[in-house]
Every structure is written in structure tokens, then in C-alpha cells.
Design an enzyme around this catalytic site. Structure first.
Site, mmCIF file in Angstrom:
data_model
loop_
_atom_site.group_PDB
_atom_site.id
_atom_site.type_symbol
_atom_site.label_atom_id
_atom_site.label_comp_id
_atom_site.label_asym_id
_atom_site.label_seq_id
_atom_site.Cartn_x
_atom_site.Cartn_y
_atom_site.Cartn_z
ATOM 1 N N GLU A 6 21.961 0.732 -13.065
ATOM 2 C CA GLU A 6 22.649 0.128 -11.916
ATOM 3 C C GLU A 6 22.382 0.910 -10.631
ATOM 4 O O GLU A 6 22.221 0.322 -9.558
ATOM 5 C CB GLU A 6 24.151 0.034 -12.209
ATOM 6 C CG GLU A 6 24.456 -0.958 -13.322
ATOM 7 C CD GLU A 6 25.880 -0.915 -13.841
ATOM 8 O OE1 GLU A 6 26.185 -1.684 -14.767
ATOM 9 O OE2 GLU A 6 26.693 -0.111 -13.323
ATOM 10 N N ASN B 42 38.588 -7.886 -8.764
ATOM 11 C CA ASN B 42 39.289 -6.662 -9.163
ATOM 12 C C ASN B 42 38.829 -5.394 -8.424
ATOM 13 O O ASN B 42 38.854 -4.301 -8.971
ATOM 14 C CB ASN B 42 39.252 -6.500 -10.686
ATOM 15 C CG ASN B 42 37.845 -6.416 -11.233
ATOM 16 O OD1 ASN B 42 36.886 -6.334 -10.476
ATOM 17 N ND2 ASN B 42 37.715 -6.406 -12.543
ATOM 18 N N HIS C 172 33.773 -1.945 -9.109
ATOM 19 C CA HIS C 172 32.957 -1.879 -10.321
ATOM 20 C C HIS C 172 32.815 -0.420 -10.717
ATOM 21 O O HIS C 172 32.754 0.458 -9.858
ATOM 22 C CB HIS C 172 31.560 -2.452 -10.039
ATOM 23 C CG HIS C 172 30.592 -2.202 -11.163
ATOM 24 N ND1 HIS C 172 30.578 -2.980 -12.297
ATOM 25 C CD2 HIS C 172 29.646 -1.240 -11.334
ATOM 26 C CE1 HIS C 172 29.650 -2.498 -13.124
ATOM 27 N NE2 HIS C 172 29.069 -1.452 -12.561
ATOM 28 N N LYS D 124 34.149 -4.105 -4.186
ATOM 29 C CA LYS D 124 33.815 -5.538 -4.248
ATOM 30 C C LYS D 124 34.312 -6.287 -3.009
ATOM 31 O O LYS D 124 35.147 -5.775 -2.248
ATOM 32 C CB LYS D 124 34.406 -6.121 -5.534
ATOM 33 C CG LYS D 124 33.819 -5.503 -6.812
ATOM 34 C CD LYS D 124 34.340 -6.209 -8.057
ATOM 35 C CE LYS D 124 33.741 -5.620 -9.325
ATOM 36 N NZ LYS D 124 34.212 -6.348 -10.535
ATOM 37 N N TYR E 1 24.694 -8.807 -13.279
ATOM 38 C CA TYR E 1 25.670 -9.184 -14.306
ATOM 39 C C TYR E 1 25.033 -10.012 -15.426
ATOM 40 O O TYR E 1 25.728 -10.763 -16.104
ATOM 41 C CB TYR E 1 26.837 -9.931 -13.664
ATOM 42 C CG TYR E 1 27.804 -9.024 -12.922
ATOM 43 C CD1 TYR E 1 28.626 -8.130 -13.615
ATOM 44 C CD2 TYR E 1 27.910 -9.062 -11.539
ATOM 45 C CE1 TYR E 1 29.519 -7.300 -12.953
ATOM 46 C CE2 TYR E 1 28.804 -8.233 -10.858
ATOM 47 C CZ TYR E 1 29.601 -7.363 -11.577
ATOM 48 O OH TYR E 1 30.490 -6.541 -10.925
HETATM 49 P P1 DAT Z 1 34.581 -4.314 -16.059
HETATM 50 O O1 DAT Z 1 34.270 -4.674 -14.616
HETATM 51 O O2 DAT Z 1 35.960 -3.720 -16.191
HETATM 52 O O3 DAT Z 1 33.505 -3.471 -16.696
HETATM 53 P P2 DAT Z 1 33.506 -6.533 -17.564
HETATM 54 O O4 DAT Z 1 32.219 -5.794 -17.577
HETATM 55 O O5 DAT Z 1 34.057 -7.032 -18.852
HETATM 56 O O6 DAT Z 1 34.661 -5.693 -16.850
HETATM 57 O O7 DAT Z 1 33.362 -7.816 -16.608
HETATM 58 C C1 DAT Z 1 32.641 -7.720 -15.400
HETATM 59 C C2 DAT Z 1 33.406 -8.443 -14.332
HETATM 60 O O8 DAT Z 1 33.511 -9.834 -14.664
HETATM 61 C C3 DAT Z 1 34.868 -7.989 -14.155
HETATM 62 O O9 DAT Z 1 34.986 -6.853 -13.348
HETATM 63 C C4 DAT Z 1 35.489 -9.192 -13.540
HETATM 64 C C5 DAT Z 1 34.771 -10.346 -14.218
HETATM 65 N N1 DAT Z 1 35.540 -10.794 -15.400
HETATM 66 C C6 DAT Z 1 35.627 -10.182 -16.596
HETATM 67 N N2 DAT Z 1 36.424 -10.846 -17.428
HETATM 68 C C7 DAT Z 1 36.863 -11.935 -16.738
HETATM 69 C C8 DAT Z 1 37.723 -13.028 -17.037
HETATM 70 N N3 DAT Z 1 38.306 -13.150 -18.246
HETATM 71 N N4 DAT Z 1 37.946 -13.943 -16.064
HETATM 72 C C9 DAT Z 1 37.356 -13.844 -14.855
HETATM 73 N N5 DAT Z 1 36.535 -12.834 -14.506
HETATM 74 C C10 DAT Z 1 36.293 -11.899 -15.424
HETATM 75 MG MG MG Z 2 31.549 -3.883 -17.139
#
Ligand code: DAT
Ligand code: MG
Length: 139
Positions: free
Chosen positions: A128, A114, A117, A11, A51
Site C-alpha cells: 500500500e 470510517n 485506513h 478518508k 481495495y
Molecule cells: P478495515 O478498514 O478495518 O481494515 P476491511 O478491510 O474489512 O476493514 O474493509 C475495508 C473498508 O470497507 C472498511 O474500512 C469500510 C468498508 N467496509 C467494510 N465492511 C463494510 C460493511 N459491512 N459495510 C460497508 N462498508 C464496509
Molecule cells: Mg482492511
């Protein structure tokens, strides 16, 4: 049965912070083979589509803004049990909760920024991967 491919992005935060090389080393060191890879930048439309499952979440706007803020590295990775093993390698979404030695523990800035992905299912890995690569870009 699990398929042997997953999809990842390094990212914008990790790219800006100079971690592309170290992250690719962790990935290949864990036994993943890179079968497709590109350096690119997502448009608003790309990020919104990628997303789309999160579009009702309160952080969606921030997520799209962040994911379009700079270049990313997109890749398709191959290994037995790729999806699950890659999620283990990257660690929890929130780096504060990620296990020691995981990519997010080592390189992520925050829950929103973070570092990497990783697809969450074989079905999403295929969707994807196809979102970013044509058949002739996969080796
Ligand atoms: P992951 O990337 O671990 O699969 P996810 O699919 O729940 O997590 O969410 C996609 C992305 O969205 C994640 O990498 C970062 C962002 N995100 C998720 N939860 C968040 C939160 N509570 N606050 C801010 N960004 C968030
Ligand atoms: Mg996810």
C-alpha cells in the site's frame, strides 16, 4: 518479525468534517513518525485497485464511490510494531464497536465512512505504501 512501517489514509469523510489536524495529532501523539505524506484524490481505478481484495463484497461499489468522493491524506508511518499498534489506535472497522478514545470512535461516521485506513499486515503495508509513494517521497 514485525517491520516498523504502516500505511494510512485519512478518508474523505474525515477530511470533509475538518478532522485532518486532530487525527494527525492523535497519530503523532501515539509515537508514530510520518515518513511520507500527501494530500490527493483517488480515481475510480486507484480505489478499485487499492481495495481489489474486497471486489466481490456487496459494499464494494459504495466503498469505491466513497473513497473517490473527495480528497484524502495518504501517509506512511514509522514506529516499533507499527501495523498492530496502528490498528489498535484506529479501533474496529465499525465505529459503534470501536474502543473509547480510538480514532474511529472519535471521528468515524459509519462502518462504510470510517475516517481512517490502516494496513492489516506488514506485507500489505509495504504494498500500500508503494502504491502511493515513490522511493524519493519517503524520508
Ligand atoms: P478495515 O478498514 O478495518 O481494515 P476491511 O478491510 O474489512 O476493514 O474493509 C475495508 C473498508 O470497507 C472498511 O474500512 C469500510 C468498508 N467496509 C467494510 N465492511 C463494510 C460493511 N459491512 N459495510 C460497508 N462498508 C464496509
Ligand atoms: Mg482492511
Amino acid at each position: 518479525m514485525a517491520t516498523n512501517r504502516t500505511f494510512t489514509m485519512i478518508k474523505p469523510d474525515a477530511v470533509k468534517n475538518g478532522h485532518i489536524g486532530a487525527i494527525l495529532e492523535k497519530i503523532t501523539g501515539a509515537g508514530f513518525k510520518i515518513v511520507a505524506m500527501k494530500y490527493t484524490q483517488l480515481s475510480n481505478r486507484d480505489a478499485g485497485e487499492f481495495y481489489a481484495v474486497h471486489n466481490e463484497r456487496p459494499f464494494f461499489g459504495e466503498l469505491v464511490e466513497f473513497m473517490t468522493s473527495g480528497p484524502i491524506v495518504a501517509a506512511i508511518l514509522e514506529k516499533d510494531n507499527a501495523v498492530e499498534d496502528f490498528r489498535t489506535l484506529i479501533g474496529a472497522t465499525n465505529p459503534d464497536e470501536a474502543a473509547e478514545g480510538t480514532i474511529r470512535k472519535l471521528f468515524a461516521t459509519s462502518i462504510g465512512e470510517n475516517a481512517v485506513h490502516g494496513s492489516d499486515s506488514d506485507e500489505n503495508a509495504a504494498i500500500e505504501g508503494a502504491f502511493h509513494f515513490s522511493g524519493r517521497e519517503i524520508f
